[in-house]
Write a protein that holds these residues in place. Structure first.
Motif, PDB file in Angstrom:
ATOM      1  N   TRP A 201       0.763  -1.213   0.123  1.00  0.00           N
ATOM      2  CA  TRP A 201       0.079   0.147   0.064  1.00  0.00           C
ATOM      3  C   TRP A 201       0.865   1.254  -0.059  1.00  0.00           C
ATOM      4  N   LEU A 202       1.916   1.237   0.992  1.00  0.00           N
ATOM      5  CA  LEU A 202       2.662   2.644   0.708  1.00  0.00           C
ATOM      6  C   LEU A 202       3.530   2.748  -0.355  1.00  0.00           C
TER       7      LEU A 202
ATOM      8  N   PHE B 261       3.128   6.118  -2.625  1.00  0.00           N
ATOM      9  CA  PHE B 261       4.143   6.935  -3.105  1.00  0.00           C
ATOM     10  C   PHE B 261       4.322   6.942  -4.500  1.00  0.00           C
ATOM     11  N   GLY B 262       4.256   5.744  -5.116  1.00  0.00           N
ATOM     12  CA  GLY B 262       4.327   5.617  -6.627  1.00  0.00           C
ATOM     13  C   GLY B 262       3.263   6.416  -7.206  1.00  0.00           C
TER      14      GLY B 262
ATOM     15  N   LEU C  84       0.886  14.425  -7.097  1.00  0.00           N
ATOM     16  CA  LEU C  84       1.604  14.712  -6.067  1.00  0.00           C
ATOM     17  C   LEU C  84       0.692  15.943  -5.429  1.00  0.00           C
ATOM     18  N   LEU C  85      -0.010  16.619  -5.932  1.00  0.00           N
ATOM     19  CA  LEU C  85      -0.827  17.879  -5.242  1.00  0.00           C
ATOM     20  C   LEU C  85      -1.753  17.180  -4.352  1.00  0.00           C
TER      21      LEU C  85
ATOM     22  N   ARG D 141      -0.568  -1.414  -8.543  1.00  0.00           N
ATOM     23  CA  ARG D 141       0.725  -1.938  -8.357  1.00  0.00           C
ATOM     24  C   ARG D 141       1.267  -0.975  -9.243  1.00  0.00           C
ATOM     25  N   TYR D 142       1.868   0.212  -8.406  1.00  0.00           N
ATOM     26  CA  TYR D 142       2.932   1.247  -9.225  1.00  0.00           C
ATOM     27  C   TYR D 142       4.192   0.916  -8.453  1.00  0.00           C
ATOM     28  N   GLU D 143       5.211   1.072  -9.018  1.00  0.00           N
ATOM     29  CA  GLU D 143       6.567   1.013  -8.833  1.00  0.00           C
ATOM     30  C   GLU D 143       6.863   2.652  -8.415  1.00  0.00           C
ATOM     31  N   SER D 144       7.817   2.915  -7.280  1.00  0.00           N
ATOM     32  CA  SER D 144       7.972   4.165  -7.009  1.00  0.00           C
ATOM     33  C   SER D 144       9.264   4.526  -7.403  1.00  0.00           C
TER      34      SER D 144
END
Length: 236
Positions: free
Chosen positions: A148-149, A153-154, A163-164, A233-236
């Protein structure tokens, strides 16, 4: 003038009885009128507080499939989320029920019966919503805290708009460092799963799923397993 004492007493008692009976009857009528108004007001409050049986809420955290759930349930996603979040953090616990009732009534007027309020702010007040609306249905999708974290952040790294969104949470929570942010997010995740959700499950109907194993989710959330898009499922 010619009445005897006995006749006088009988007349007096008769007049007294009529007066008392009349006054008691008037008082009874007044009391019944007041009680009737009180009952009517109470029934109105109950009707305002209770949503129709079709009312439901999405109480998942951000990046836990809320977009997919909204599509599945054919319901609006993140309706007025930013002002809603600010309002939640600025409202005292005593005033929270009134805020949530107003939002629910406005939501029903806008979208009608049968739509789910899928907002990633609802999880912050899921227990209060359950107390106010014990007959409502709550949809929740769980996610491992590390996954989740990483996704959260990703998401912020994907563009200025994303980001906003997360930066607004920093401002709202009055946080001054990334470390504070991570600590608050972790505490929030733990509180939801160890305190809030058990309370909600004990009183209300919760349709639950885990984003890592949606095939085992409660219907209709198990239908999300067929959808390979927007898995979060994003990569940061």
């Amino acid at each position: 003038r010619d009445w005897s004492t006995k006749t006088c007493m009988a007349a007096f008692l008769a007049a007294f009885s009529i007066t008392v009976t009349s006054r008691l009857g008037y008082a009874q009528d007044q009391r019944e009128e007041v009680e009737g108004k009180q009952i009517a007001q109470l029934m109105t409050e109950i009707a305002d507080a209770r949503p129709p049986p079709c009312m439901s809420y999405g109480i998942m955290m951000p990046k836990c499939g809320s977009t997919s759930v909204a599509k599945l349930l054919k319901s609006p996603h993140e309706w007025k989320t930013l002002p809603y979040m600010i309002q939640i953090y600025q409202t005292s616990p005593a005033d929270m029920p009134a805020i949530l009732r107003n939002r629910t009534q406005e939501f029903q007027k806008r979208f009608g019966c049968g739509k789910t309020d899928v907002s990633t702010v609802n999880f912050l007040v899921a227990d209060v919503l359950c107390d106010i609306y014990p007959h409502a249905t709550f949809y929740h999708v769980e996610r491992n805290i590390y996954s989740w974290l990483n996704s959260l952040f990703g998401y912020a790294a994907q563009g200025p708009g994303h980001l906003l969104y997360l930066s607004s949470m920093l401002v709202t929570l009055d946080l001054h460092s990334f470390e504070e942010y991570v600590a608050v997010l972790t505490e929030t995740w733990c509180r939801l799963h160890s305190e809030t959700l058990p309370k909600v499950r004990s009183k209300c109907k919760v349709v639950h799923g885990n984003i890592e194993d949606l095939y085992s989710a409660d219907p209709p959330l198990n239908q999300l397993a067929r959808n390979k898009s927007n898995e979060g499922r994003y990569e940061s």
